[in-house]
Design an enzyme around this catalytic site. Structure first.
Site, PDB file in Angstrom:
ATOM      1  N   LYS A   2     -45.039  20.797  73.396  1.00 16.82           N
ATOM      2  CA  LYS A   2     -43.736  19.856  72.719  1.00 16.82           C
ATOM      3  C   LYS A   2     -44.532  18.531  72.426  1.00 16.82           C
ATOM      4  O   LYS A   2     -44.359  17.636  73.222  1.00 16.82           O
ATOM      5  CB  LYS A   2     -42.878  19.754  73.805  1.00 16.82           C
ATOM      6  CG  LYS A   2     -41.868  21.160  74.211  1.00 16.82           C
ATOM      7  CD  LYS A   2     -41.068  20.779  75.219  1.00 16.82           C
ATOM      8  CE  LYS A   2     -40.336  22.338  75.500  1.00 16.82           C
ATOM      9  NZ  LYS A   2     -39.440  22.067  76.560  1.00 16.82           N
ATOM     10  N   ARG A  28     -51.641  -2.658  62.763  1.00 19.54           N
ATOM     11  CA  ARG A  28     -50.515  -1.725  63.212  1.00 19.54           C
ATOM     12  C   ARG A  28     -50.711  -0.321  63.425  1.00 19.54           C
ATOM     13  O   ARG A  28     -50.299   0.131  64.487  1.00 19.54           O
ATOM     14  CB  ARG A  28     -49.507  -1.759  62.170  1.00 19.54           C
ATOM     15  CG  ARG A  28     -47.925  -1.154  62.468  1.00 19.54           C
ATOM     16  CD  ARG A  28     -47.446  -2.072  63.533  1.00 19.54           C
ATOM     17  NE  ARG A  28     -47.764  -1.635  64.900  1.00 19.54           N
ATOM     18  CZ  ARG A  28     -47.425  -2.068  66.053  1.00 19.54           C
ATOM     19  NH1 ARG A  28     -47.105  -3.412  65.935  1.00 19.54           N
ATOM     20  NH2 ARG A  28     -47.678  -1.725  67.205  1.00 19.54           N
ATOM     21  N   ASP A  72     -39.552  29.340  85.320  1.00 20.55           N
ATOM     22  CA  ASP A  72     -38.693  28.626  84.399  1.00 20.55           C
ATOM     23  C   ASP A  72     -37.302  28.401  85.125  1.00 20.55           C
ATOM     24  O   ASP A  72     -36.480  29.151  85.397  1.00 20.55           O
ATOM     25  CB  ASP A  72     -38.555  29.293  83.175  1.00 20.55           C
ATOM     26  CG  ASP A  72     -38.185  28.175  81.952  1.00 20.55           C
ATOM     27  OD1 ASP A  72     -38.565  27.156  82.180  1.00 20.55           O
ATOM     28  OD2 ASP A  72     -37.213  28.283  81.499  1.00 20.55           O
ATOM     29  N   LYS A 118     -42.578  34.382  76.433  1.00 14.96           N
ATOM     30  CA  LYS A 118     -41.548  33.786  77.036  1.00 14.96           C
ATOM     31  C   LYS A 118     -40.168  34.538  76.900  1.00 14.96           C
ATOM     32  O   LYS A 118     -40.262  35.648  76.383  1.00 14.96           O
ATOM     33  CB  LYS A 118     -41.483  32.248  76.054  1.00 14.96           C
ATOM     34  CG  LYS A 118     -42.422  31.550  76.182  1.00 14.96           C
ATOM     35  CD  LYS A 118     -42.523  30.513  75.312  1.00 14.96           C
ATOM     36  CE  LYS A 118     -41.616  29.364  75.624  1.00 14.96           C
ATOM     37  NZ  LYS A 118     -41.840  28.694  76.944  1.00 14.96           N
ATOM     38  N   GLU A 146     -43.302  34.103  81.477  1.00 17.93           N
ATOM     39  CA  GLU A 146     -42.193  33.456  81.905  1.00 17.93           C
ATOM     40  C   GLU A 146     -40.999  34.285  82.361  1.00 17.93           C
ATOM     41  O   GLU A 146     -40.666  35.200  81.533  1.00 17.93           O
ATOM     42  CB  GLU A 146     -41.697  32.279  80.821  1.00 17.93           C
ATOM     43  CG  GLU A 146     -40.682  31.651  80.905  1.00 17.93           C
ATOM     44  CD  GLU A 146     -40.095  30.964  79.798  1.00 17.93           C
ATOM     45  OE1 GLU A 146     -40.509  29.856  79.330  1.00 17.93           O
ATOM     46  OE2 GLU A 146     -39.221  31.541  79.103  1.00 17.93           O
TER      47      GLU A 146
END
Length: 283
Positions: free
Chosen positions: A132, A98, A219, A164, A198
């Protein structure tokens, strides 16, 4: 980078999580002397990733298990293809099954999805991942993106400067000038460190360019706004598009002239590819 040490560390954690006190089913029902033969078989089409991880899971359980790889990472496969053969003590094969499949199925899912994005972009832009990723499994997932023909963005916060929207909000709250802040950071950073900023509006671009950035991320821009952004930047920085990138939109995004398209969906919204381990006992 997916190293042997990283693979072993993650597999040991997964194996310990799965059977912290042993495999009670295998020990109760499978004779100690039983040997097994098993085929790793694809049950749908896809792109392979994680086959070495698959093999290593069996080796960590019992080094008497032999795995014969029939394919390699990055190779496409069709439903019914045999990707590897496994032979060894039946208890060990069942113990590792598994965990081995979990890694290979998820990684192959990422590679398969990435290949779809790369094909849809048709060479007009580089397809890249993001941060992410599943905590603790970033190296595996980013490796799978490369297997699918994509590219890795920064691995983590230590790799490159990426300013960002929340960083810009802090600067604005402090009354700082964005251009000056970029130049000041450049003066402090090693010459090998790139700076990416960004933006989410066209009117932010001139100040960022004035600061001398290397990469500008547009973005959540519409395709029309992306074209305007590419024209405004005019080759003075690498242009990256991000936000709302899907298989349905990536072709249109790639046609705007951006250099890179990054998508968190490559790793955070992937479906595992259906692979199975078909086992039989050996005499």
């Amino acid at each position: 980078m997916l190293t042997n040490a990283t693979i072993d560390s993650a597999l040991r954690l997964a194996l310990d999580e799965d059977a912290p006190w042993g495999d009670v089913t295998g020990e109760a029902f499978v004779p100690d002397e039983a040997s097994a033969r098993a085929a790793l078989r694809a049950r749908e089409d896809g792109v392979l990733a994680g086959i070495e991880v698959f093999a290593r899971a069996f080796g960590l359980v019992d080094d008497e298990v032999a795995v014969d790889l029939r394919s390699s990472d990055g190779a496409p496969f069709g439903s019914g293809d045999v990707l590897a053969m496994v032979r060894g003590p039946a208890r060990a094969v069942l113990r590792a099954e598994r965990i081995a499949l979990n890694f290979c199925q998820r990684m192959s899912g990422i590679a398969t999805l990435t290949r779809s994005y790369v094909d849809a972009a048709a060479g007009r832009a580089r397809i890249a991942d993001t941060r992410k990723t599943t905590p603790g499994l970033r190296a595996f997932e980013k490796h799978a993106v490369v297997c699918g023909g994509g590219h890795n963005h920064r691995f983590g916060l230590s790799d490159a400067v990426m300013v960002k929207d929340n960083h810009l909000a802090v600067l604005a709250g402090e009354g700082a000038d964005v251009s000056e802040a970029i130049r000041a950071a450049r003066a402090r950073l090693p010459h090998t460190t790139v700076i990416e900023v960004e933006v989410d509006r066209l009117d932010q671009i001139p100040a960022v360019l004035d600061g001398g950035v290397d990469i500008i991320m547009l973005d959540n821009f519409s395709p029309a706004r992306l074209r305007e952004g590419v024209e405004l930047i005019g080759g003075r920085a690498i242009v990256e598009a991000s936000g709302n990138v899907t298989l349905a939109t990536i072709g249109e995004i790639a046609a705007t002239g951006v250099d890179v398209i990054s998508s968190g969906a490559l790793t955070h919204s992937v479906r595992a590819v259906d692979l199975g381990l078909d086992l039989s006992l050996e005499n």
